[in-house]
Enzyme design. Structure first.
Site: not given
Ligand code: HT7
Ligand code: ZN
Length: 876
Positions: A263-264, A266-267, A300, A303, A322
């Site tokens: 989905g997204a 959180e960098n 995000e 996070h 999470e």
């Molecule tokens: N913490 C993020 C996890 C995530 C991810 C893990 C594995 C491969 C691709 C990925 N893209 C995002 C997302 C979240 O939980 O906020």
């Molecule tokens: Zn997350």
């Protein structure tokens, strides 16, 4: 892949002090210079080599304190770099050069290209595809980033932290430099470069700092980012007010990309989003899309504190960030919208996704102790059950102590990489409560089954509730201990007035929460003047299955009088289920289906009750799904019978409630300009639910066709299209609507995904042929995860009769597709393969087809670790 065990955790031998990265961007040969300053950890083995992680890397250069290293001092392979003879204590600098190919990166992990834009995804272990590095979450350092790239192609060059500066570099190239002062693990690193449009805003924090907010999207899509920006500002405000958390950089950026595995992400300071969760306007986004965008933007952003400032010591602790962050985004959405309606949606999701995982071959604890592929542990158990566990801590402690515990956690662990034990300890310390038994929720997999039986003693004016709990065996865990289960309870008199006990014996009880801690326990409620009607697990206070034999009359009373509206919905569901289960059995046995009168009456009463908010009434009308019914049946499942039985029940509700639905359809309009707010969305939901029932009652496509023609927003358009396609698949109206929709939205990939999905979920044996044909549509791109999920994923997860057709062709199709997807994107393949997790609950002939399809995957010669892990566990 190797098995990784929590018990083997130990800190690194070397401490990373600083990271300085320079990227010279090139679509097929990006040069990465990583300057890393390390020192040996105090007490570490003075001879230990430094072992850095890599993944499909080739080393192009290695300097030690600016001088080239001798080949004898290190060993480089694609997946590791081992450096020997390093100083005993003084800091040293390594400069590692790698050249990587973003264009060829189809796994979408590390640095890749999406629609001409450079983009990274480093969680969980993607950073090691960029450079050799101690790629684990307990290695934290400040990062300086320099990006050099073709100026015309990359007017935007972004990374984490604050912008240091940028300028022309050399012929045709420019550079940009960023510094992130907050020590972070490599999984939070991000880089984005390309030609993007931007929407800008500002947010003034609680200590009056102005933060620049930027959302980057493809040129021309800027207006579709307005809702996301609004959701971001609301999230920032909410986190200050509810959790006291303030943002900590000068700028916060979001970039929407079209190729993304999840989905997204959180960098730090630079969230990267699947564009599906950023872009919205009334013409292209449904109310559900708006709600998802709001929730994921918030998730995000949250996070930043729960995940980034305080991160995970190792990947076994994934739920630390999470589960907690899902809990936070759930609370945010509950505050933004209707709390009970949000809770109903959460519990529906938990039951339809997490309960099957917990009850099948892929079950694992919220905090696992072993894994082969970490990517396969981004599961609904870690996320959603993890959130439920956090919610239970809040329930056990009460609002004030929970807040104190969170504050202590933030104070104590800011800047650290910690464990679930550290998290739980903060709550023990503020409350004095021993959470040892409670912590089993993190360690024991499986959905507990609680069985309840009540007995009223009129002479003693007491009511005794006998409770038993059982935690089912799950892979690798056979003997389970009793759990600490917080059950929110209310008692009502026969006229619906609440009954308050004078005291409760036999169990801890306070704030209407009964603490079930033994395998078997009796709680006696004193001072109860008449036979009570009992509501157990209100608001879904614990993620359990509850068996409580209540009469239809008692359930109907709760459906009408419970003060907790979630519990009203639960009572309606409990009334519906026996009818739906009997209907599935009767359909299988060729017997007539009869919906119970109590159920139909209670449902229609809720639908027509104007004191209830429309969104709630829409939830009440949405009967348990076919997969919910399959789960409740438990085994020997025939998807055709379940579908036929459920459809017959829908038909009977529709016939009985035709006038109710007609009047709802006429009254629940939303005049004026479209607004995505919760109230308007609720009215649309109820009106569209009425339209669905009317399509059964009237049994002709006319009304849905008229709704399709009149729709002025995507929610109404999609509902009308779904009714036409699903209820009248062979009609000319359905064909015309599908074709109109296609032509109107051709070129808008996110909307075409809806068009794929609606067709992939048309029930019946023709579904597979339809899906195969759609895969030849020029808009279906195998390399794009959203397209694959919309068509293949939706078919496998959301079309029980089509995917599970009796001849097994659906399963064989999936096996072929999984092997094909696996060659490009193993993560995506593994995730879609989890659609087979409940295969053992099928009737024997289908189960055998499914087993053979899974075996064919398992036997394929070149499987990724991701798919091998899932297929082997699924078959076990
Ligand atoms: N913490 C993020 C996890 C995530 C991810 C893990 C594995 C491969 C691709 C990925 N893209 C995002 C997302 C979240 O939980 O906020
Ligand atoms: Zn997350």
């Amino acid at each position: 892949g190797q098995v990784i065990n929590l018990a083997d955790y130990r800190p690194t031998d070397f401490v990373l002090e600083r990271v300085d990265l320079t990227f010279e961007l090139d679509p097929t040969a990006t040069k990465v210079d990583a300057r890393l300053i390390f020192h040996r950890r105090k007490g570490a083995d003075p001879k230990a080599p430094l072992v850095l992680d890599g993944d499909e890397l080739a080393l192009s250069g290695l300097l030690f304190d600016q001088t080239e290293m001798k080949a004898s001092q290190y060993t480089a392979t694609p997946d590791s770099l081992t450096i020997r003879n390093l100083p005993k204590s003084k800091p040293f600098e390594l400069t590692i050069t790698t050249i990587i190919n973003p264009e060829a990166n189809t796994k979408l992990m590390g640095l890749y290209r999406t629609n001409g834009v450079y983009c990274t995804q480093c969680e969980a272990e993607g950073f090691r595809r960029i450079t050799y590095f101690p790629d684990r979450p307990d290695v934290l350092a400040p990062y300086t980033i320099t990006i050099i790239g073709d100026k015309a192609a990359n007017p935007v060059m972004l990374s984490n932290g604050n912008f240091l500066g940028g300028a022309g570099y050399d012929e045709g190239r420019a550079f940009a430099a960023w510094f992130d002062p907050h020590p972070k693990p490599s999984y939070l690193f991000a880089l984005v470069a390309g030609d993007l449009g931007v929407v800008e805003d500002t947010f003034v924090t609680m200590s009056e700092r102005e933060v620049t907010l930027k959302i980057y999207v493809e040129h021309g899509k800027e207006a579709r980012a307005a809702y996301a920006m609004d959701a971001l500002k609301r999230s920032m405000k909410w986190d200050e007010e509810r959790f006291g958390r303030e943002y900590d950089l000068d700028i916060f950026m979001i970039v929407a990309v079209s190729d993304f595995n999840m989905g997204a992400m959180e960098n730090k300071g630079l969230n990267v989003f699947n564009d599906k969760y950023v872009l919205a306007d009334p013409e292209t986004a449904t109310d559900q899309d708006y709600a998802n965008i709001e929730a994921i933007i918030a998730h995000e952003y949250f996070h930043n504190w729960t995940g980034n400032r305080i991160t995970c010591r190792d990947w076994f602790q994934l739920c630390l960030k999470e589960g907690l962050t899902v809990y936070r985004d759930h609370e945010f959405s509950a505050d933004m919208r209707s709390r009970p309606v949000k809770r109903i949606a959460e519990v529906r999701h938990l039951k339809s996704e997490q309960f099957p995982e917990d009850g099948g071959p892929l079950a694992h604890p919220v905090r696992p102790t072993t894994y082969r592929e970490i990517n396969n542990f981004y599961t609904t158990t870690v996320y959603e059950k993890g959130s439920e566990v956090t919610r239970m801590i809040a329930t056990l402690l009460g609002k004030d102590l929970f807040k104190k515990g969170m504050d202590l956690y933030f104070d104590r662990h800011d800047g650290q990489a910690v464990t679930i034990e550290d998290f739980v300890k903060s709550f023990e310390d503020v409350s004095g409560r021993d959470l040892t038994q409670f912590s089993l929720w993190y360690h024991q997999a499986g959905t507990p089954l609680v069985t309840a039986a009540g007995a009223y003693d009129a002479a003693a004016k007491s009511f005794t509730l006998a409770l038993e709990q059982m935690v089912p065996a799950t892979p690798g865990q056979t003997d389970k201990k009793p759990m600490h289960i917080p059950l929110s309870i209310a008692l009502f008199a026969e006229d619906g007035t609440p009954l308050e006990p004078s005291s409760v014996d036999g169990a801890e009880y306070g704030d209407n929460v009964l603490h079930l801690t033994e395998r078997s326990q009796k709680a006696t409620f004193k001072g109860i003047g008449s036979r009570p009607i009992v509501s157990i697990n209100r608001s879904f206070s614990a993620p359990i299955n509850l068996h409580f034999d209540q009469s239809p009359a008692d359930l109907a009373l709760l459906a009408r009088h419970e003060t907790d509206h979630f519990a009203r919905w639960q009572a309606l569901t409990d009334l519906a289920l026996p009818t739906l289960l009997a209907a599935a059995r009767d359909a299988r046995d060729g017997k007539p289906v009869v919906a119970s009168k109590d159920f139909v009456e209670a449902l229609l009463a809720a639908a027509a009750d104007e004191t209830l908010e429309p969104a709630f009434r829409a939830q009440a009308l949405a009967l348990p799904s076919e997969s919910d019914i399959a789960r409740e049946l438990g085994g020997n499942n025939d998807p055709d019978a379940i579908h036929a039985g459920r459809s017959a029940v829908l038909q009977q509700v529709a016939d009985a409630g035709k006038s109710v639905f007609a009047s709802l359809y006429d009254s629940m309009t939303t005049p004026g300009d479209f607004s995505p707010d919760a109230r308007s969305a609720g009215r649309r939901a109820l009106r569209n639910s009425a339209l669905t029932y009317l399509s059964y009652a009237e049994n002709v496509p006319d009304r849905a066709k008229a709704a399709f023609d009149a729709a002025n927003n995507m929610t109404d358009l999609m509902q009308a299209l779904t009714i036409l396609a699903h209820r009248f698949p062979d009609s000319s109206e359905a064909a015309a609507a599908l074709s109109t929709f296609h032509d109107r939205f051709a070129g808008n990939a996110l909307v075409i995904d809806k068009w794929f999905s609606v067709q992939a979920t048309i029930p019946g044996t023709k579904a597979l042929e339809r899906v195969l044909k759609l895969m030849d549509n020029p808009q279906f791109k195998r390399s794009n995860p959203n397209r694959v999920r919309a068509l293949v994923g939706t078919f496998a997860f959301g079309n029980p009769t089509g995917f599970g057709r009796a001849d097994g062709e659906g399963y064989r199709f999936l096996a072929r597709e999984i092997l094909d997807i696996d060659t490009r994107n193993p993560q995506l393949a593994a995730r879609i393969l989890t659609s087979m997790r409940s295969w053992r609950s099928l009737e024997p002939a289908r189960a055998e087809h499914a087993r053979k399809a899974l075996t064919a995957i398992a036997k394929a010669p070149a499987l990724s670790t991701d798919v091998r892990d899932i297929v082997e566990r699924t078959l076990k």
